[in-house]
Write an enzyme that holds these catalytic residues in place. Structure first.
Site, short mmCIF file in Angstrom:
data_model
loop_
_atom_site.label_atom_id
_atom_site.label_comp_id
_atom_site.label_asym_id
_atom_site.label_seq_id
_atom_site.Cartn_x
_atom_site.Cartn_y
_atom_site.Cartn_z
N LYS A 137 0.05 0.23 6.82
CA LYS A 137 0.43 -1.14 6.80
C LYS A 137 1.45 -1.66 7.92
CE LYS A 137 3.22 0.01 3.33
NZ LYS A 137 2.77 1.38 3.24
N SER A 138 2.19 -0.29 8.67
CA SER A 138 2.87 -1.14 9.72
C SER A 138 2.18 -1.41 11.05
CB SER A 138 3.80 0.09 10.24
OG SER A 138 4.65 0.24 9.06
N GLY A 193 0.78 -1.32 0.02
CA GLY A 193 -0.08 0.01 -0.06
C GLY A 193 0.89 1.17 0.19
N ALA A 239 -0.78 4.39 4.37
CA ALA A 239 -1.84 3.66 4.33
C ALA A 239 -2.18 3.03 5.53
CB ALA A 239 -1.99 2.76 2.98
N ASP A 285 11.10 -0.20 4.58
CA ASP A 285 11.75 0.95 5.37
C ASP A 285 12.88 0.68 6.46
OD1 ASP A 285 10.03 2.77 4.19
OD2 ASP A 285 8.88 3.30 6.09
#
Length: 210
Positions: A9-10, A3, A7, A30
């Site tokens: 995700k983490s 995404g 968005a 990242d």
């Protein structure tokens, strides 16, 4: 999971990790690429750099060093799966070559491909609130990350908390069917899948790969 930036995700990855047994490892673009590359590679043509476009977008660009690290990231996920680990991947498919490289790196491995969606206005609000992202980064990725059009499951984090999204993913994972999204996408990209140029090469995705 794939995404755009901001968005969700983490947060979803952490919630999902708590709900799966045995608990999977989380690997993110990242942390692996941008967190481990030499500091001197940031804001350089060899590593990563941003450009500020007239339309207000701020796309991230990968130089040869960063591209090599991304390819290593993909293959590190595959290596962890080969060692018997389940892996939740937190990723952004913002360049056309990234999905085909994932397909190559995870060939013959089981992948459950999850799209993480969020309305643009909400993602941009989160981008500003975070304070650690370039303004315009979300907008630069928004039209690219889901363009390939195929997932095993998708969630929308705009108005849904991470835990509820994670519950949806767990239920979808339990009911998964073959062929998987990665199998379908790989078929499209192979000569046997129709010949000619692959649409994946002209367009630009995480994954959970046990």
């Amino acid at each position: 999971m794939n995404g755009s930036s901001s968005a969700g995700k983490s947060a979803l990855a952490r919630s999902l990790q708590k709900r799966l047994a045995p608990q999977p490892v989380i690997m993110s673009l990242d942390a692996f690429v941008f967190g481990q590359m030499p500091p001197t590679w940031h804001n350089t043509p060899h590593g990563t750099f941003f450009t500020h476009e007239p339309d207000g977008t701020t796309p991230l660009h990968l130089g040869p060093g960063a591209q090599a690290m991304v390819r290593a990231f993909h293959r590190s996920v595959a290596a962890m799966a080969d060692c018997g680990l389940s892996v939740i991947v937190d990723d952004v498919l913002f360049e056309p070559w990234l999905l085909p490289d994932w397909l190559e790196a995870t060939r013959d491995r089981e992948v459950f491909f999850v799209g993480v969606r969020c309305d643009l206005a909400e993602a941009e609000r989160r981008e500003i609130a975070r304070g650690d992202r370039q303004a315009g980064q979300v907008r630069s990725q928004f039209g690219l990350v889901h363009r390939h059009g195929d997932y095993d499951f998708s969630v929308d984090t705009t108005n849904t908390i991470p835990g509820a999204c994670a519950d949806q993913v767990v239920a979808a994972l339990a009911a998964r069917r073959r062929p998987s999204a990665f199998e379908r996408l790989a078929s499209k990209s192979s000569p046997a899948g129709g010949g000619g140029s692959s649409p994946l090469r002209d367009e630009t995705e995480g994954v959970e790969a046990p």
